[in-house]
Enzyme design. Structure first.
Site, PDB file in Angstrom:
ATOM      1  N   TYR A  16     -19.043 -24.170  14.544  1.00  0.00           N
ATOM      2  CA  TYR A  16     -19.458 -22.918  13.893  1.00  0.00           C
ATOM      3  C   TYR A  16     -20.696 -23.089  13.024  1.00  0.00           C
ATOM      4  O   TYR A  16     -21.218 -22.114  12.490  1.00  0.00           O
ATOM      5  CB  TYR A  16     -18.317 -22.367  13.029  1.00  0.00           C
ATOM      6  CG  TYR A  16     -17.206 -21.829  13.867  1.00  0.00           C
ATOM      7  CD1 TYR A  16     -16.417 -22.699  14.610  1.00  0.00           C
ATOM      8  CD2 TYR A  16     -16.951 -20.471  13.948  1.00  0.00           C
ATOM      9  CE1 TYR A  16     -15.397 -22.223  15.406  1.00  0.00           C
ATOM     10  CE2 TYR A  16     -15.934 -19.990  14.749  1.00  0.00           C
ATOM     11  CZ  TYR A  16     -15.169 -20.876  15.473  1.00  0.00           C
ATOM     12  OH  TYR A  16     -14.161 -20.405  16.266  1.00  0.00           O
ATOM     13  N   ASP A  31      -3.442 -29.779  20.722  1.00  0.00           N
ATOM     14  CA  ASP A  31      -2.834 -29.091  21.872  1.00  0.00           C
ATOM     15  C   ASP A  31      -1.320 -29.021  21.776  1.00  0.00           C
ATOM     16  O   ASP A  31      -0.722 -27.985  22.041  1.00  0.00           O
ATOM     17  CB  ASP A  31      -3.273 -29.733  23.203  1.00  0.00           C
ATOM     18  CG  ASP A  31      -3.353 -31.228  23.165  1.00  0.00           C
ATOM     19  OD1 ASP A  31      -2.635 -31.882  23.906  1.00  0.00           O
ATOM     20  OD2 ASP A  31      -4.151 -31.753  22.350  1.00  0.00           O
ATOM     21  N   ASP A  90      -9.207 -21.487  14.517  1.00  0.00           N
ATOM     22  CA  ASP A  90      -9.483 -20.169  15.086  1.00  0.00           C
ATOM     23  C   ASP A  90      -8.457 -19.854  16.179  1.00  0.00           C
ATOM     24  O   ASP A  90      -7.813 -18.800  16.183  1.00  0.00           O
ATOM     25  CB  ASP A  90     -10.909 -20.178  15.660  1.00  0.00           C
ATOM     26  CG  ASP A  90     -11.438 -18.779  15.871  1.00  0.00           C
ATOM     27  OD1 ASP A  90     -10.706 -17.814  15.614  1.00  0.00           O
ATOM     28  OD2 ASP A  90     -12.595 -18.650  16.313  1.00  0.00           O
TER      29      ASP A  90
END
Ligand code: NAP
Length: 418
Positions: A160, A282, A306
């Site tokens: 980001y 994950d 996010d």
């Protein structure tokens, strides 16, 4: 300071800081950015609810003075096409706390996300998203009541940071050449778009520090560091390493690592200690579906956070209800976590829940817990009465579908019953 287009309220005082501690007057000036699309509908409804709760909880002793500041399309109309006027940043620096509706961001071009700009310019490095279930809210889980976590997502670094070089540009070619000839990195195709993922000890540690402090202040028992360090060793892996380091160095009396628990305490966390553990990003998605009770406060990098926050929000009712905040050392900006849902603009039909509960977080941030609780309880009662906006109505049997404004009125009426 004097503002060009911002009008100061007639009453109210500034929130200030002394020795790092926030001083909140009984009549604070709080900022709001209405937001684009559905912003008007949800901000109007939520402000009525927040004001009513403060009034009922404190019998008039406390009151919010709202001050509107501008960003997005409304700002462009007022400031000659400027979507992000400087005086909005100045107002946040002066008044410290505010809340915003969603803002439009074009995909694949145009201007940079206004949300990302606000977070970066004001250095709001912790994105805080509590995810819990409210009785009656439709959920795909069998036991949604087991989900009760607070995500701390790093807000300023990672992909980001916007350090990206488009395929085919001179900068891209220069960087590709440098990577190949100077650093021996050959494992990418010619003309690949290139992005840099900065993760620093400073950025990681201040986020993890905020998460641990929150766990201490709110009586939480576990902080999980979520990372993809098995693959991205010097960014994600370093985040995990710095997290354990920080807990050991700055909070030795209050925290204990999982290794220490296993090696020295027979697998049982000693009383009064907060467990610091970590998990690969994950598998975290699976864990939060199958065994959500094993997690409490989560600290993670920007991109993981996010994905994770929207996925977890879906477990307890979706982004229409999930709240959020962006918090720095002094400034705090609370926000709806969903977008502008443009097709519903001015239709008075969407769920104000995300913004409403972001405001509940804001009241808690001010230590106005009584008003915050009143809203949560009145909200639950309203859902119990099966009085909901369209998004919940389509997932519930025998529900009464109401407009955003009617939903707000019912919550306010229900404050007398809780
Ligand atoms: P979105 O605005 O969040 O809307 C996607 C869908 O989510 C809506 O069509 C609706 O689903 C549901 N939804 C969103 N808010 C809701 C609410 N309050 N109540 C009930 N349902 C709600 O996502 P998007 O369409 O991808 O993005 C639109 C614009 O918002 C883009 O410009 C994007 O960049 C921006 N955006 C801003 C923020 C922010 O300001 N923080 C965050 C994300 C996106 P159904 O149609 O199925 O009912």
């Amino acid at each position: 300071m004097a503002y060009e287009k911002i009008t100061l309220p007639d009453t109210g005082e500034k929130i200030t800081f002394a020795n790092g501690n926030m001083q909140v007057p009984d009549n604070p000036i709080l900022l709001f950015i209405e937001g684009d699309g559905i912003g008007y509908d949800i901000m109007t409804a939520s402000k009525r609810i927040w004001d009513a709760a403060v009034d009922k909880a404190y019998g008039g002793r406390r009151r919010v003075s709202w001050m509107e500041v501008y960003a997005g399309e409304k700002a462009a109309g007022i400031y000659d096409g400027n979507y992000m006027p400087d005086e909005t940043f100045a107002a946040f620096r002066e008044y410290k706390v505010g809340i915003k509706g969603p803002l439009t961001t074009p995909v694949g071009g145009g201007f940079r996300s206004l949300n990302v700009t606000l977070r970066q310019v004001l250095d709001l490095y912790s994105c805080v998203r509590p995810v819990r279930w409210y009785n009656g809210v439709p959920s795909p889980l069998k036991r949604p009541q087991d989900v009760d976590v607070v995500i701390f997502r790093e807000n300023t670094e990672d992909t980001y940071a916007g350090i990206e070089y488009e395929s085919g540009t001179a900068e891209n070619k220069k960087l590709a050449e440098f990577l190949k000839s100077e650093l021996g990195a050959t494992n990418f195709f010619p003309d690949a778009g290139l992005g840099i993922k900065p993760i620093s000890p400073f950025g990681s540690k201040r986020l993890i520090r905020a998460a641990i402090k929150y766990a201490i202040e709110r009586g939480r028992s576990i902080v999980t560091l979520v990372h993809k360090g098995n693959i991205q060793k010097f960014t994600e892996g370093a985040f995990q390493k710095w997290g354990y380091e920080l807990a050991r160095e700055e909070f030795p009396e209050r925290t204990i690592s999982w290794d220490d628990v296993a090696a020295n305490h027979g697998g049982d966390v000693p009383n009064g200690k907060i467990l610091i553990q970590d998990t690969i990003a994950d598998i975290m998605f699976q864990k939060m579906l199958l065994r959500p009770r094993e997690h409490d406060v989560i600290a993670t990098t920007n991109l993981n956070g996010d994905y994770l926050s929207d996925a977890l929000a879906a477990e307890v009712g979706g982004v229409g209800i999930a709240p959020g905040a962006n918090i720095g050392d002094e400034i705090a900006l609370f926000e709806a976590t969903h977008g502008t849902a443009p097709k519903y603009t001015n239709k008075d039909m969407v769920n104000p829940g995300s913004l409403l509960f972001s405001g509940v977080m804001m009241l808690e941030h001010l230590d106005w817990f009584e008003a915050a609780d009143l809203i949560s309880k009145a909200y639950e009662l309203t859902i119990d009465q099966r009085c909901v906006t369209y998004d919940f109505a389509r997932q519930m049997e025998n529900a009464t579908k109401v407009a955003t404004s009617e939903f707000a009125t019912r919550i306010i009426e229900n404050m007398d019953a809780v």
